[in-house]
Design a protein around this motif. Structure first.
Motif, PDB file in Angstrom:
ATOM      1  N   ARG A   1       1.045  -1.303   0.048  1.00  0.00           N
ATOM      2  CA  ARG A   1      -0.026   0.071  -0.104  1.00  0.00           C
ATOM      3  C   ARG A   1       1.077   1.276   0.158  1.00  0.00           C
ATOM      4  O   ARG A   1       2.029   1.387   0.492  1.00  0.00           O
ATOM      5  CB  ARG A   1      -0.803  -0.016   1.335  1.00  0.00           C
ATOM      6  N   VAL A   2       0.413   2.162  -0.574  1.00  0.00           N
ATOM      7  CA  VAL A   2       1.209   3.516  -1.004  1.00  0.00           C
ATOM      8  C   VAL A   2       1.237   4.364   0.303  1.00  0.00           C
ATOM      9  O   VAL A   2      -0.010   4.524   0.794  1.00  0.00           O
ATOM     10  CB  VAL A   2       0.876   4.291  -2.380  1.00  0.00           C
ATOM     11  N   ARG A   3       2.238   4.752   1.114  1.00  0.00           N
ATOM     12  CA  ARG A   3       2.321   5.514   2.046  1.00  0.00           C
ATOM     13  C   ARG A   3       2.832   6.840   1.861  1.00  0.00           C
ATOM     14  O   ARG A   3       2.398   7.685   2.479  1.00  0.00           O
ATOM     15  CB  ARG A   3       3.326   4.921   3.132  1.00  0.00           C
ATOM     16  N   LEU A   4       3.568   6.975   0.927  1.00  0.00           N
ATOM     17  CA  LEU A   4       4.119   8.104   0.598  1.00  0.00           C
ATOM     18  C   LEU A   4       4.277   8.297  -0.929  1.00  0.00           C
ATOM     19  O   LEU A   4       4.411   7.416  -1.823  1.00  0.00           O
ATOM     20  CB  LEU A   4       5.611   8.582   0.843  1.00  0.00           C
ATOM     21  N   TRP A   5       3.831   9.569  -1.658  1.00  0.00           N
ATOM     22  CA  TRP A   5       3.645   9.701  -2.840  1.00  0.00           C
ATOM     23  C   TRP A   5       3.885  11.062  -3.395  1.00  0.00           C
ATOM     24  O   TRP A   5       3.181  12.040  -3.083  1.00  0.00           O
ATOM     25  CB  TRP A   5       2.243   9.340  -3.547  1.00  0.00           C
ATOM     26  N   ASN A   6       5.221  11.575  -3.781  1.00  0.00           N
ATOM     27  CA  ASN A   6       5.447  13.159  -3.835  1.00  0.00           C
ATOM     28  C   ASN A   6       4.965  13.572  -4.924  1.00  0.00           C
ATOM     29  O   ASN A   6       4.248  13.048  -5.795  1.00  0.00           O
ATOM     30  CB  ASN A   6       7.039  13.127  -3.510  1.00  0.00           C
ATOM     31  N   GLY A   7       5.172  14.999  -5.115  1.00  0.00           N
ATOM     32  CA  GLY A   7       4.742  15.867  -6.088  1.00  0.00           C
ATOM     33  C   GLY A   7       4.985  15.360  -7.646  1.00  0.00           C
ATOM     34  O   GLY A   7       4.349  15.295  -8.391  1.00  0.00           O
ATOM     35  N   PHE A   8       6.248  14.910  -7.627  1.00  0.00           N
ATOM     36  CA  PHE A   8       6.789  14.264  -9.151  1.00  0.00           C
ATOM     37  C   PHE A   8       5.928  13.236  -9.201  1.00  0.00           C
ATOM     38  O   PHE A   8       5.497  13.246 -10.524  1.00  0.00           O
ATOM     39  CB  PHE A   8       8.315  13.889  -8.778  1.00  0.00           C
TER      40      PHE A   8
END
Lengths: 323, 329
Positions: free
Chosen positions: A33-40
């Motif tokens: 599961r995704v926990r961080l997904w930055n601007g890029f």
């Protein structure tokens, strides 16, 4: 109080950097599961963090090669060691548009990926970090360079008229094959042949007709040999074929097949029908030879005998005929 | 009564570390041996009621020593001290009769607990004088490499599900022009594929270079349960997977011992299906001296040849020396 304040400030700056840095950053938990997904990642995937975070990566992006990615990620979780993949292995993890959609030549973004183990406060590895680098320009120039080098290499060893190997490269092949013969002692045979009365073809029908005759001969030659045989244009109307793992007897069989095919051919050039023949000399490599030049010379001697014997024939070099 | 204790390790640095880890007030007579054969001679001469034994040594390794002790029924208690941390290595030496297995680098607390556990410490005697083992830089680097190699080997063993045979790491200071010659020591009569990866941290920089012989891929693919044809793409995957793990673990092992952290660049495929001497064809050397650590990993009963070479740049050598010297104390 002011310490806490500056801590919060530092955290904000850090988050700003994470969001803005032009590199993809993802954190995944043990269940992917995704926990961080930055601007890029948001901008290139078109999926906002709000939508992505908390959801399973493979469900979000069904095109992502799950088995492959899991294998890499598991080794990071279990062995607690970083993993790297390059665009040369797999051009991308997620198919993103090229950053330069107008002037860029690539259809998509080439990516290098680093997977790193993330240690939690309790010392366990239950998250991994995925770092995604855009390496499109590096990939494109490397691919272009490789293609150019490949093209140059091909050009430098190909004869323009016949598209056979040119003399320089073919002779290199002959040297290599002779060295191989000396090591392995597997039989190896060389055919040298040329077009009979070629000067007459040129004089009678012109040089362009002569070129056509050479082209047709090369085409016939190429169509008659096996993929392991190495054919080259040795001189004007002279050709050579290296037959790997082949005895003189088998070589004679091939030579005769080529000779008969050529004999049966009619080349039509500007409504004029031209018929021609070839003469062939065959020599098998033997222990008496010290270098490839002797091998070449033996084939030439056999070719000379074929000419002398009335042309349109194949002759196998006999060592006794030497004396 | 003073106890004869034998320390058998090819690295004088490891000998020193081991000697230092023994309780200072333990009444012992210390002897040292640099390989298994010397160790056995010392045992037969009654110099080792207790033997601290390394596994990876030249001439005769620790396994062979254990076998001989058992065969000749030599009277000694063996404690294996090794950088080879594969569970299989531990199981093998215990089966061969070792009392215990301790991971390198050793520390005083572990040894103390062990001696108490086996009740072999006895009454305190007079304080032992400092040993006077001479250790040079290459000794230290070799032992650091040995420990790092063991950790990386353990990961490789877990990844492949096979026993990894660890060599004695080769540590050399080489002149720039000799790098090619150094590479040629890698035993490769066939073509190789290679990956390199840069690393830097705390003033130490270098490159890790991993080479595989062509024929290794079939067995690696089998061990990693890769199905289907082993084409170029599969080879590339295997090359990257194994280099990530071996290089990563080795560098981490070194960094941990020196108490630093390395940043790693992205791995680069240096060449595929090429001769070893073509490997550095396009790489002009800009430095004069480099420290090279070479580790040849082999997999038991498999035709896998995988050589890891760690090269440290000339300007790293002073820092490396300083950091490694701390380990003497």
């Amino acid at each position: 109080m002011s310490d806490a304040h500056s801590d919060i400030n530092a955290f904000h700056w850090l988050m700003d950097m994470v969001q803005t840095v032009d590199v993809g950053l993802i954190v995944l938990d043990r269940d992917y599961r995704v926990r961080l997904w930055n601007g890029f990642m948001e901008n290139h995937s078109g999926q906002s963090g709000a939508y992505v975070i908390g959801n399973n990566l493979f469900e979000l992006f069904p095109d992502l090669p799950e088995g492959w990615f899991r294998r890499k990620a598991e080794s990071v979780f279990v062995l607690e060691s970083r993993a790297f993949t390059t665009w040369e292995q797999r051009p991308y993890l997620l198919r993103f548009k090229n950053y330069r959609p107008i002037t860029g030549t690539a259809e998509f973004m080439y990516q290098n990926i680093t997977l790193i183990p993330l240690v939690s406060t309790d010392g366990k590895i239950d998250h991994i970090g995925v770092i995604l680098y855009d390496v499109t320009s590096i990939a494109i120039s490397k691919l272009a360079l490789e293609a150019a080098n490949l093209g140059l290499a091909r050009l430098s060893r190909t004869d323009r008229l016949t598209e056979l190997n040119n003399r320089g490269y073919w002779e290199e092949c002959l040297i290599t094959e002779f060295a191989r013969y000396q090591r392995s002692k597997h039989p190896s045979t060389l055919i040298m042949f040329d077009i009979d009365h070629f000067k007459k073809v040129n004089d009678t029908y012109g040089h362009q007709a002569g070129d056509e005759v050479i082209r047709v001969t090369s085409r016939t030659l190429r169509a008659s040999i096996r993929t392991t045989d190495i054919a080259g244009r040795y001189g004007g109307e002279e050709f050579g074929v290296i037959l790997v793992d082949t005895s003189a007897e088998q070589g004679l069989y091939l030579a005769e097949r080529i000779r008969k095919k050529i004999e049966a051919l009619t080349v039509t050039f500007e409504q004029v029908e031209i018929r021609f023949t070839i003469s062939l000399g065959i020599a098998q490599a033997n222990d008496g030879m010290t270098d490839h030049a002797q091998w070449l010379q033996n084939s030439d001697l056999a070719l000379y005998q074929a000419k002398h014997g009335g042309r349109n024939q194949s002759v196998v070099f006999e060592p006794e005929a030497d004396k | 009564m003073t106890t004869p204790v034998l320390i058998c390790d090819d690295s004088s640095f490891a000998q020193k570390q081991m000697a230092r880890a023994l309780p200072r007030d333990w009444d012992v007579t210390l002897s040292f041996a640099a390989n298994g054969a010397e160790g056995l001679d010392a045992l037969r001469a009654g110099k080792g009621d207790i033997l601290f034994l390394d596994l990876n040594m030249p001439v005769m390794d620790g396994y062979a020593v254990l076998e001989t002790i058992r065969r000749e029924d030599l009277n000694t208690m063996v404690i294996v001290i090794s950088g080879d941390v594969q569970p299989e290595a531990r199981a093998r030496v215990l089966k061969l009769g070792a009392m215990d297995f301790i991971k390198k680098p050793v520390d005083e607390a572990t040894i103390s607990a062990l001696l108490d556990h086996f009740g072999i410490r006895g009454a305190p005697g007079k304080l032992r004088a400092d040993d006077n083992i001479k250790v040079d830089d290459l000794d230290r680097y070799q032992e650091i490499a040995n420990v790092a190699m063991g950790r990386a080997g353990d990961l490789l063993a877990r990844l492949l599900g096979a026993f990894v045979k660890l060599p004695v790491p080769r540590v050399n200071m080489i002149e720039g022009s000799d790098l090619k010659a150094a590479l040629q020591t890698i035993e490769a009569s066939e073509t190789v594929s290679a990956v390199c990866q840069g690393f830097i941290g705390a003033g130490i920089a270098g490159e890790a270079l991993l080479t595989f012989t062509e024929s290794s891929f079939t067995d690696i693919a089998t061990l990693m349960r890769h199905e289907g044809e082993i084409d170029d793409d599969v080879q590339m995957e295997l090359l990257m997977d194994i280099s990530s793990i071996l290089i990563g673990a080795c560098l981490k092992g070194i960094a941990d011992q020196l108490d630093i952290n390395f940043s790693q660049g992205h791995p680069v495929v240096l060449g595929r299906h090429i001769n070893i001497n073509e490997l550095l064809e396009h790489n002009a050397s800009r430095w004069n001296r480099t420290l090279a650590i070479e580790i040849g990993y082999r997999i038991e009963n498999r035709n896998i040849n995988c050589d890891l070479m760690l090269l440290f740049s000339e300007d790293s050598l002073d820092v490396l020396h300083d950091r490694a010297s701390f380990l003497d104390f």
